[in-house]
Enzyme design. Structure first.
Site, PDB file in Angstrom:
ATOM      1  N   VAL A   1       0.832  -1.205   0.000  1.00  0.00           N
ATOM      2  CA  VAL A   1       0.000   0.000   0.000  1.00  0.00           C
ATOM      3  C   VAL A   1       0.867   1.256   0.000  1.00  0.00           C
ATOM      4  O   VAL A   1       0.586   2.220  -0.722  1.00  0.00           O
ATOM      5  CB  VAL A   1      -0.941  -0.004   1.223  1.00  0.00           C
ATOM      6  CG1 VAL A   1      -1.645   1.341   1.376  1.00  0.00           C
ATOM      7  CG2 VAL A   1      -1.970  -1.124   1.096  1.00  0.00           C
ATOM      8  N   GLU A   2       1.924   1.250   0.801  1.00  0.00           N
ATOM      9  CA  GLU A   2       2.729   2.457   0.975  1.00  0.00           C
ATOM     10  C   GLU A   2       3.548   2.814  -0.261  1.00  0.00           C
ATOM     11  O   GLU A   2       3.586   3.972  -0.674  1.00  0.00           O
ATOM     12  CB  GLU A   2       3.673   2.281   2.174  1.00  0.00           C
ATOM     13  CG  GLU A   2       2.993   2.370   3.528  1.00  0.00           C
ATOM     14  CD  GLU A   2       2.643   3.797   3.908  1.00  0.00           C
ATOM     15  OE1 GLU A   2       3.109   4.732   3.240  1.00  0.00           O
ATOM     16  OE2 GLU A   2       1.893   3.984   4.872  1.00  0.00           O
ATOM     17  N   SER A   3       4.257   1.849  -0.823  1.00  0.00           N
ATOM     18  CA  SER A   3       5.222   2.179  -1.879  1.00  0.00           C
ATOM     19  C   SER A   3       5.122   1.301  -3.111  1.00  0.00           C
ATOM     20  O   SER A   3       5.857   1.536  -4.080  1.00  0.00           O
ATOM     21  CB  SER A   3       6.647   2.058  -1.320  1.00  0.00           C
ATOM     22  OG  SER A   3       6.937   0.698  -1.003  1.00  0.00           O
TER      23      SER A   3
ATOM     24  N   TYR B   1      -7.137   4.315   5.035  1.00  0.00           N
ATOM     25  CA  TYR B   1      -5.809   3.692   5.052  1.00  0.00           C
ATOM     26  C   TYR B   1      -5.790   2.380   5.836  1.00  0.00           C
ATOM     27  O   TYR B   1      -5.302   1.361   5.315  1.00  0.00           O
ATOM     28  CB  TYR B   1      -4.777   4.675   5.598  1.00  0.00           C
ATOM     29  CG  TYR B   1      -3.392   4.084   5.675  1.00  0.00           C
ATOM     30  CD1 TYR B   1      -2.589   4.000   4.545  1.00  0.00           C
ATOM     31  CD2 TYR B   1      -2.891   3.588   6.877  1.00  0.00           C
ATOM     32  CE1 TYR B   1      -1.325   3.441   4.609  1.00  0.00           C
ATOM     33  CE2 TYR B   1      -1.631   3.033   6.943  1.00  0.00           C
ATOM     34  CZ  TYR B   1      -0.847   2.961   5.812  1.00  0.00           C
ATOM     35  OH  TYR B   1       0.402   2.399   5.882  1.00  0.00           O
TER      36      TYR B   1
END
Length: 225
Positions: free
Chosen positions: A104-106, A181
Site C-alpha cells: 500500500v505504501e510504496s 488507510y
C-alpha cells in the site's frame, strides 16, 4: 518559481506512493532511548521458521507474489523477503502484515518518495532519523534500514494504542480517525496471507527411492507371493 518547485516535487514523488505524513509527536526520554536502541542491532537478518520445509515453502510462495518489475531476479526477491520477515519478527509483527503495508505504501519501490516526503519501502518520514537515528535521511533508501525504521515505528504505534491495529495504522499514515488507510492495509494483509500448501507437502514427502531397473517400491502390502 513556485510552479517549478511544484513540478520538481511532482517528479521526485514516486507514482502510487500512498503515505500520508507520520506526525511528529514529542517522545519521552525513555521511549526515545528504547526506540533508538531498537534501531541499532545489526545482527544478520536470519528470520525464524518452524522448519526448513516451511522456509522453502514460505519463500517460494511469497516470491511468486512480488512484482517482478521491482524485484526482477529470484535472488533479489528471496533477499528482500528474508529481510522483511526478520525485521517484522524482530518487532513482533506479522510478516504478511508488513508486506501488505509495503504494498500500500510504496508498491515495493525502494526509492519511492511521497508528496509528504516519506521515503522508501515503508514510507518513513525523515524526522524519525533526527529523533531516534543518526540524522541522515538518505539512509532511508537502504532496504534494511527502511524496514527497520518502519517496523520499529509501527510497533511503537501499536504499543501506544495498546494493540489496536486499526488506530496504530492510522497513526502510521498520519490519518488517525479515518478508515481508508487502515482498511487498505488490512485488505492487502489478507491478500498476502500464507497457508502451507502443496509445496510444503511436496517438500515434506520425499520421493521413494529408486530400485534397479528404474522401478520404485509400491506403498502398502506387497502383491507378490
Amino acid at each position: 518559481m513556485t510552479a517549478l518547485v511544484i513540478l520538481s516535487a511532482g517528479l521526485l514523488a514516486a507514482p502510487g506512493a500512498r503515505a500520508g505524513a507520520q506526525l511528529y509527536e514529542p517522545l519521552s526520554d525513555s521511549v526515545r532511548v528504547a526506540l533508538a536502541a531498537a534501531l541499532r542491532d545489526r545482527s544478520p537478518p536470519e528470520p525464524r521458521f518452524a522448519s526448513t520445509m516451511e522456509k522453502v515453502d514460505w519463500l517460494a510462495d511469497m516470491a511468486e507474489r512480488l512484482p517482478a518489475r521491482h524485484k526482477p531476479t529470484h535472488a533479489e526477491r528471496i533477499e528482500f523477503l528474508q529481510m522483511v520477515r526478520y525485521e517484522a519478527q524482530r518487532a513482533g509483527l506479522d510478516p504478511q502484515l508488513v508486506l501488505g503495508l509495503i504494498q500500500v505504501e510504496s508498491g515495493f519501490r525502494r526509492h519511492a518518495i511521497s508528496s509528504a516526503g516519506a521515503r522508501g519501502y515503508m514510507q518513513v518520514m525523515p524526522f524519525w532519523t533526527r529523533l531516534i537515528g543518526d540524522g541522515d535521511p538518505s539512509g532511508l533508501f537502504d532496504a534494511r534500514t527502511n524496514l527497520r525504521y518502519g517496523c520499529v515505528i509501527l510497533r511503537h504505534y501499536l504499543d501506544m494504542e495498546r494493540g489496536d491495529l486499526y488506530r496504530a495504522l492510522g497513526r502510521y499514515n498520519g490519518s488517525l480517525g479515518r478508515p481508508e488507510y487502515p482498511n487498505m492495509v488490512q485488505a492487502a494483509w489478507k491478500r498476502w496471507a500464507y497457508e502451507p500448501g502443496p509445496r510444503l507437502q511436496q517438500v515434506s514427502t520425499p520421493p521413494p527411492p529408486s530400485l534397479p531397473g528404474g522401478l520404485t517400491p509400491t506403498r502398502g502390502p506387497s502383491t507378490l507371493r
